[in-house]
Design a protein around this motif. Structure first.
Motif, short mmCIF file in Angstrom:
data_model
loop_
_atom_site.label_atom_id
_atom_site.label_comp_id
_atom_site.label_asym_id
_atom_site.label_seq_id
_atom_site.Cartn_x
_atom_site.Cartn_y
_atom_site.Cartn_z
N HIS A 83 0.85 -1.19 0.00
CA HIS A 83 0.00 0.00 0.00
C HIS A 83 0.88 1.24 0.00
CE1 HIS A 83 -3.81 -2.08 1.04
NE2 HIS A 83 -2.97 -2.96 1.57
N ASP A 85 1.54 4.62 2.16
CA ASP A 85 1.22 5.08 3.50
C ASP A 85 0.80 6.56 3.47
OD1 ASP A 85 3.54 6.59 3.33
OD2 ASP A 85 4.62 5.48 4.87
N ARG A 86 0.60 7.14 4.65
CA ARG A 86 0.14 8.53 4.76
C ARG A 86 1.09 9.52 4.10
NH1 ARG A 86 -0.55 10.52 10.74
NH2 ARG A 86 1.69 10.26 10.63
N ALA A 131 -2.66 5.43 4.68
CA ALA A 131 -3.12 6.65 4.03
C ALA A 131 -4.60 6.90 4.29
CB ALA A 131 -2.88 6.57 2.53
N GLU A 132 -5.37 5.83 4.47
CA GLU A 132 -6.80 5.93 4.71
C GLU A 132 -7.13 5.21 6.01
OE1 GLU A 132 -8.72 4.19 1.35
OE2 GLU A 132 -7.78 5.54 -0.08
N ALA A 133 -8.31 5.49 6.54
CA ALA A 133 -8.75 4.81 7.76
C ALA A 133 -8.77 3.30 7.53
CB ALA A 133 -10.14 5.30 8.15
N ASP A 134 -8.19 2.57 8.47
CA ASP A 134 -8.12 1.12 8.37
C ASP A 134 -8.55 0.55 9.74
OD1 ASP A 134 -7.49 -1.57 8.25
OD2 ASP A 134 -5.48 -1.27 7.43
N GLU A 193 -4.97 -0.11 -3.92
CA GLU A 193 -5.44 1.27 -3.80
C GLU A 193 -6.16 1.54 -2.49
OE1 GLU A 193 -4.76 3.74 -5.89
OE2 GLU A 193 -3.51 2.31 -6.96
N ALA A 194 -6.88 0.54 -1.98
CA ALA A 194 -7.68 0.77 -0.78
C ALA A 194 -7.51 -0.42 0.16
CB ALA A 194 -9.14 0.96 -1.13
N GLU A 197 -12.32 -3.87 3.41
CA GLU A 197 -13.21 -3.63 4.54
C GLU A 197 -13.29 -4.87 5.41
OE1 GLU A 197 -17.02 -2.11 3.57
OE2 GLU A 197 -16.23 -0.58 2.22
#
Length: 200
Positions: A83, A85-86, A131-134, A193-194, A197
């Motif tokens: 992935h 990262d932020r 980078a996104e909420a996980d 990319e993501a 869930e």
């Protein structure tokens, strides 16, 4: 006669139960999805899966090289993927199953410490923030009651997208416990990319 018949029946039952409990071997040459790797059920893992490092583990763990049962918890390396990262840097996401085996509430982050190494460096890879909420990243802090389990994910900043990563998970509360070690082959993985869930 009845005694020998009972012994014969017990032997047949034992053989039948043994046959039912045997796990099928993984098919040779099975392929992993391009975007992620997964931990094997069998020690002989297909390429792209977590493999135990040489010299790690004992014969007691030969059937499940990606799991350690420590005094206060159980840890299993389930899978891994690439992935951003932020900071926009390449990061390795590793998914664990954590079970609290202690008598009190505990979390992944207060019970074990994961480290990762790449190349010839003896310095561990830096931790990364997604980078996104996980939800599985946040789950490392979740306090669990005794015998509860949860999926957690940790991130490491990578030095290279090709060289394997040596993962090590140590017991924070028992320094004499043997660490869980496995090799993660990241060559050929694509950057996802993501974050997947969490399934309910």
């Amino acid at each position: 006669m009845k005694k020998s018949g009972a012994i014969l029946a017990a032997c047949l039952l034992s053989v039948a139960l043994t046959a039912c409990g045997t796990a099928p071997a993984a098919p040779a040459g099975s392929a992993e999805p391009a975007g992620s790797g997964s931990a094997p059920v069998e020690p002989a893992a297909p390429a792209g899966s977590a493999e135990p490092s040489s010299g790690s583990g004992s014969s007691a763990w030969a059937d499940d090289p990606n799991t350690r049962v420590y005094r206060d918890c159980s840890i299993t390396v389930l899978d891994y993927s690439l992935h951003k990262d932020r900071d926009g840097d390449l990061a390795l996401r590793v998914t664990y199953r954590f079970q609290n085996n202690s008598q009190s509430r505990a979390s992944f982050s207060t019970t074990v410490i994961p480290s990762a190494y790449q190349g010839d460096s003896e310095e561990p890879l830096a931790y990364a923030t997604p980078a996104e909420a996980d939800p599985e990243y946040s789950a490392m802090l979740t306090q669990l009651d005794p015998q509860e389990s949860i999926l957690c994910a940790g991130y490491f900043k990578l030095c290279s997208a090709d060289s394997p990563v040596e993962l090590e998970v140590k017991d924070l509360l028992d320094s004499s416990a043997e660490a869980l070690r496995c090799t993660l082959d990241i060559a050929g993985l694509t950057v996802e990319e993501a974050v997947p869930e969490v399934e309910n």
